[in-house]
Scaffold this active site. Sequence first.
Site, PDB file in Angstrom:
ATOM      1  N   LYS A 208     108.095  69.439  51.253  1.00  0.00           N
ATOM      2  CA  LYS A 208     109.027  68.671  52.516  1.00  0.00           C
ATOM      3  C   LYS A 208     110.010  68.145  52.260  1.00  0.00           C
ATOM      4  O   LYS A 208     110.904  68.475  51.740  1.00  0.00           O
ATOM      5  CB  LYS A 208     107.922  67.228  52.259  1.00  0.00           C
ATOM      6  CG  LYS A 208     108.750  66.172  50.683  1.00  0.00           C
ATOM      7  CD  LYS A 208     107.453  65.399  50.071  1.00  0.00           C
ATOM      8  CE  LYS A 208     107.817  64.416  49.293  1.00  0.00           C
ATOM      9  NZ  LYS A 208     107.068  63.918  48.876  1.00  0.00           N
TER      10      LYS A 208
ATOM     11  N   TYR B 272     140.959  56.541  52.986  1.00  0.00           N
ATOM     12  CA  TYR B 272     140.925  54.784  53.990  1.00  0.00           C
ATOM     13  C   TYR B 272     140.603  53.404  53.420  1.00  0.00           C
ATOM     14  O   TYR B 272     140.378  54.207  51.750  1.00  0.00           O
ATOM     15  CB  TYR B 272     139.527  55.437  55.138  1.00  0.00           C
ATOM     16  CG  TYR B 272     139.873  56.413  56.461  1.00  0.00           C
ATOM     17  CD1 TYR B 272     140.556  55.613  57.208  1.00  0.00           C
ATOM     18  CD2 TYR B 272     139.077  57.553  56.260  1.00  0.00           C
ATOM     19  CE1 TYR B 272     140.133  56.560  58.418  1.00  0.00           C
ATOM     20  CE2 TYR B 272     139.064  58.567  57.137  1.00  0.00           C
ATOM     21  CZ  TYR B 272     138.990  58.004  58.356  1.00  0.00           C
ATOM     22  OH  TYR B 272     140.174  58.912  59.280  1.00  0.00           O
TER      23      TYR B 272
HETATM   24  C1  LIG Z   1     106.732  63.962  47.182  1.00  0.00           C
HETATM   25  C2  LIG Z   1     105.776  63.512  46.413  1.00  0.00           C
HETATM   26  C3  LIG Z   1     105.174  65.188  45.437  1.00  0.00           C
HETATM   27  C4  LIG Z   1     106.247  64.900  44.857  1.00  0.00           C
HETATM   28  O1  LIG Z   1     106.769  63.973  43.536  1.00  0.00           O
HETATM   29  P1  LIG Z   1     108.815  65.007  42.744  1.00  0.00           P
HETATM   30  O2  LIG Z   1     108.823  63.541  41.619  1.00  0.00           O
HETATM   31  O3  LIG Z   1     109.327  65.256  43.671  1.00  0.00           O
HETATM   32  O4  LIG Z   1     107.885  66.265  41.892  1.00  0.00           O
HETATM   33  C5  LIG Z   1     104.297  64.741  45.067  1.00  0.00           C
HETATM   34  N1  LIG Z   1     103.040  63.974  45.443  1.00  0.00           N
HETATM   35  C6  LIG Z   1     103.755  62.777  46.745  1.00  0.00           C
HETATM   36  C7  LIG Z   1     102.339  62.481  47.114  1.00  0.00           C
HETATM   37  C8  LIG Z   1     105.219  62.887  47.102  1.00  0.00           C
HETATM   38  O5  LIG Z   1     105.012  62.403  48.180  1.00  0.00           O
END
Ligand SMILES: *Cc1c(COP(=O)(O)O)cnc(C)c1O
Length: 356
Positions: free
Chosen positions: A35, A253
């Site tokens: 994702k 800044y």
């Molecule tokens: C993002 C996500 C994962 C992966 O989690 P990590 O901590 O990056 O391994 C697994 N399951 C779901 C539902 C997620 O949203």
Amino acid sequence: MTRPILVTIHAAALQHNYRLAKRCAPCSQAFAVIKANAYGHGLLRVATALAEADGFALLEIEQALRLRQAGFRQPILLLEGVFSADELPLCAEQDLMPVLHTPQQLEWLAAAPVTRPLAVGLKLNCGMNRLGFLVEQAGEWLARLRALPQVSAVTLVGHFATADMPQFGIDWQWQRFQTASAGLVAPVSLANSAAIIDYPACHADWVRPGLMLYGASPFAERTAQALGLQPAMTLSSQIIGTQTLAAGAVVGYGGAFRAEQPMRIGTVACGYADGYPRHAPSGTPVLVAGQRTRLIGRVSMDMLAVDLTALPQADVGAPVELWGTQLPIDEVATAAGTISYELMCAVAPRVPVREG
Ligand SMILES: *Cc1c(COP(=O)(O)O)cnc(C)c1O
């Protein structure tokens, strides 16, 4: 010569980390979680590096279709399910596996004109209270789903809220899941990276490694290196200018940094518009010409300043690593008061990417 900022993605590290996840969970299949543009590493780049993955998990159907068009045939889990009824026929046609987490999504499915039945995930709320049906009602929802001609198979999907925090662990959710799902016969998927590493008992049929694939640690107290993970992303740039400061001079800044004594500093072509966290304070580690130094002053949109007082040889053109193979992203994230997940995902589209 282009602006020297660059993100390098290490395909061999992705493969190493995936195989490590599989060794941690040798009896499970794994959905490689890609994702958020594969946590900023590039969807198709990562899927190609991880072509051996048992499956992929992501959010948007458009991204799942990109994988199918590129020829990936593995199961693809849609972690938030569908957002409208018209996505369901596409899921069936392209063999995508949406989770179902609301009664509305079930109604859509029951009314969907699908050409063939589809595999789905039944998303269960085991105490995180983010998405899903109450795990205590898993049996009822499972029976309803199985009664639909649109459904070919159901996987039970849960998620842990504190797998990365040893002081809380997963037992409070894992016990609840086990009690509520006792007697249900269906494949199960629960474990994220932290649970894959620490809780073999919950690996079940499908694990879902995300962060660990990218070579960062889910734990505050254990480094990625100690876990055997290899960084998959290096963000690098160069010094593009230097300044010599008198005692009392300020930098950047707001004049937020003031030199206590004479100093030499360098300006790096990397700022918050490249994805470097603006809230990183003075002292955040930066690697210049292979040596550790520190960020000073406020991060600008396109530049940041580093202390070169102890690096007299470092001049314009000196290589800078913001995070990567020599400077763990977790260290930078901690200094900036955030987590490596956020830094990876935030690398900006304007930063050129290469593989290496
Ligand atoms: C993002 C996500 C994962 C992966 O989690 P990590 O901590 O990056 O391994 C697994 N399951 C779901 C539902 C997620 O949203």
